[in-house]
Design a protein around this motif. Structure first.
Motif, PDB file in Angstrom:
ATOM      1  N   LEU A 163       0.868  -1.181   0.000  1.00 18.85           N
ATOM      2  CA  LEU A 163       0.000   0.000   0.000  1.00 18.85           C
ATOM      3  C   LEU A 163       0.902   1.227   0.000  1.00 18.85           C
ATOM      4  CD1 LEU A 163      -2.824  -0.966   2.530  1.00 18.85           C
ATOM      5  CD2 LEU A 163      -3.109  -0.531   0.094  1.00 18.85           C
ATOM      6  N   TRP A 164       0.364   2.351  -0.443  1.00 18.02           N
ATOM      7  CA  TRP A 164       1.171   3.564  -0.514  1.00 18.02           C
ATOM      8  C   TRP A 164       0.961   4.387   0.759  1.00 18.02           C
ATOM      9  CZ3 TRP A 164      -2.731   1.702  -3.231  1.00 18.02           C
ATOM     10  CH2 TRP A 164      -3.908   2.435  -3.385  1.00 18.02           C
ATOM     11  N   PRO A 165       1.909   5.310   1.067  1.00 14.99           N
ATOM     12  CA  PRO A 165       1.895   5.997   2.365  1.00 14.99           C
ATOM     13  C   PRO A 165       0.636   6.801   2.656  1.00 14.99           C
ATOM     14  CG  PRO A 165       3.985   6.315   1.264  1.00 14.99           C
ATOM     15  CD  PRO A 165       3.084   5.676   0.272  1.00 14.99           C
ATOM     16  N   LYS A 166       0.112   7.500   1.633  1.00 13.77           N
ATOM     17  CA  LYS A 166      -1.053   8.354   1.876  1.00 13.77           C
ATOM     18  C   LYS A 166      -2.053   8.188   0.745  1.00 13.77           C
ATOM     19  CE  LYS A 166      -2.470  13.098   2.918  1.00 13.77           C
ATOM     20  NZ  LYS A 166      -2.042  14.503   3.085  1.00 13.77           N
ATOM     21  N   ILE A 167      -3.273   7.796   1.084  1.00 14.39           N
ATOM     22  CA  ILE A 167      -4.334   7.626   0.098  1.00 14.39           C
ATOM     23  C   ILE A 167      -5.025   8.972  -0.075  1.00 14.39           C
ATOM     24  CG2 ILE A 167      -6.501   6.438  -0.422  1.00 14.39           C
ATOM     25  CD1 ILE A 167      -5.427   4.070   1.218  1.00 14.39           C
ATOM     26  N   ALA A 168      -4.943   9.518  -1.279  1.00 15.65           N
ATOM     27  CA  ALA A 168      -5.423  10.882  -1.518  1.00 15.65           C
ATOM     28  C   ALA A 168      -6.938  10.995  -1.408  1.00 15.65           C
ATOM     29  CB  ALA A 168      -4.969  11.364  -2.890  1.00 15.65           C
ATOM     30  N   LEU A 169      -7.666  10.057  -2.003  1.00 16.27           N
ATOM     31  CA  LEU A 169      -9.126  10.122  -1.998  1.00 16.27           C
ATOM     32  C   LEU A 169      -9.694   9.291  -0.850  1.00 16.27           C
ATOM     33  CD1 LEU A 169      -9.909   9.673  -5.821  1.00 16.27           C
ATOM     34  CD2 LEU A 169      -9.570  11.791  -4.553  1.00 16.27           C
ATOM     35  N   ALA A 170     -10.521   9.923  -0.035  1.00 20.44           N
ATOM     36  CA  ALA A 170     -11.140   9.193   1.076  1.00 20.44           C
ATOM     37  C   ALA A 170     -11.957   8.014   0.561  1.00 20.44           C
ATOM     38  CB  ALA A 170     -12.029  10.143   1.883  1.00 20.44           C
ATOM     39  N   SER A 171     -12.600   8.193  -0.590  1.00 22.39           N
ATOM     40  CA  SER A 171     -13.422   7.114  -1.148  1.00 22.39           C
ATOM     41  C   SER A 171     -12.567   5.903  -1.517  1.00 22.39           C
ATOM     42  CB  SER A 171     -14.186   7.609  -2.379  1.00 22.39           C
ATOM     43  OG  SER A 171     -13.299   8.116  -3.360  1.00 22.39           O
ATOM     44  N   ASP A 172     -11.308   6.131  -1.919  1.00 24.47           N
ATOM     45  CA  ASP A 172     -10.418   5.015  -2.231  1.00 24.47           C
ATOM     46  C   ASP A 172     -10.165   4.173  -0.981  1.00 24.47           C
ATOM     47  OD1 ASP A 172     -10.273   5.819  -4.821  1.00 24.47           O
ATOM     48  OD2 ASP A 172      -8.155   6.375  -4.792  1.00 24.47           O
TER      49      ASP A 172
END
Length: 306
Positions: A163-172
């Motif tokens: 997984l990546w450090p920060k998920i930009a979209l809350a919906s993701d």
């Protein structure tokens, strides 16, 4: 995750082709941007496997296949590891994407990548027709990178799910949680279930009615979970509806396909989400710039006054 990324970056130099395994129900949400970054840096072609296609909406999958096929160096392949014929096509597809490799003197070197719990290990086992990778229902079962041979001329490298450090979209993040790519200890099931219910109300209300036997008109996400609890007879000792148990049941019904074939995003809905996110970020940046300008102006007035 950071150690896995470093290992993947080192291995990418000696890789001819990347197989990225995605969840067909949420292809872009389950697409790790770090994989794209590493792949493009080395200019490697990519076979994007839309796995678990048997759980996804066929129309949405067709739209995603066209979306990825239009990208340079990318080929989409909707499939399920439950069908041996689907798995059997993969070696030929890989060889077609790297025609200069796949001979004894130049074996085709493939790196299999993807986020946790999209089915990478199951795919490895199916390709090699033996158990070489540990499989589990919880995310992040694969812990180490391993190299395996598919025949004499193809080398597979399996990598841990990243997984990546920060998920930009809350919906993701919510889609990933609903689809079990995020461990259950890192999410609040009630919130994820409400999000999922709202998506289904907007796109698949008939599946809710067919599965649980209630009308969806006038319901919101919370109302759906409460209706599930009522229909299933989930109640606490005092007689109140057991919302938590209903939320868990609802998520399980989605994850196993009991609710029906569902896709949580399409190229069109993805474009809308990205546009909304860009607008929100621009507004946030404008506010920050205005505050900084006001602060600088106040500081300048203070100096003149002194």
């Amino acid at each position: 995750m950071n150690a896995a990324r470093k290992k993947a970056a080192e291995q990418m130099e000696n890789t001819d082709l990347v197989i990225e395994v995605l969840d067909a129900r949420l292809p872009e949400a389950s697409c790790n941007p770090m994989v794209e970054e590493l792949r493009l840096f080395r200019q490697r072609p990519c076979l994007k496997i839309l796995n678990k296609v048997d759980l996804a909406d066929p129309d949405a999958t067709a739209a995603w296949s066209a979306y990825y096929d239009a990208q340079e160096g990318v080929t989409a392949y909707p499939m399920t590891t439950k069908k041996p014929a689907d798995v059997a096509r993969i070696p030929a597809l890989c060889l077609s994407l790297a025609p200069h490799r796949g001979v004894p003197t130049k074996p085709l070197r493939i790196m299999i990548m993807g986020i946790p719990n999209v089915g990478k290990s199951t795919l490895m086992n199916a390709l090699l027709k033996k158990k070489v990778a540990k499989v589990g229902d919880e995310p992040a079962v694969t812990k180490i990178q391993q190299k395996l041979y598919l025949g004499k001329n193809i080398i597979l490298v399996d990598t841990p799910g990243m997984l990546w450090p920060k998920i930009a979209l809350a919906s993701d993040g919510l889609m990933l949680a609903a689809s079990h790519a995020v461990g259950s200890n890192a999410l609040i099931e009630d919130e994820v279930a409400v999000f999922l219910a709202e998506v289904l109300l907007a796109r698949y209300p008939h599946l809710l009615s067919a599965r649980y036997g209630f009308a969806t008109e006038g319901l919101d996400g919370i109302g759906v979970i409460e209706a599930v609890a009522a229909r299933r007879g989930y109640r606490q000792k005092g007689g109140d509806l057991d919302f938590e148990k209903a939320a868990h049941t609802f998520l399980q019904d989605y994850r196993t396909g009991t609710l029906g074939r569902i896709s949580l995003e399409t190229p069109a809905t993805r474009a809308t989400e990205l546009a909304l996110h860009a607008s929100a970020m621009a507004e946030k940046a404008a506010k920050a710039a205005a505050m900084a300008a006001e602060k600088a102006a106040n500081a300048a007035r203070g100096k003149r006054g002194a």
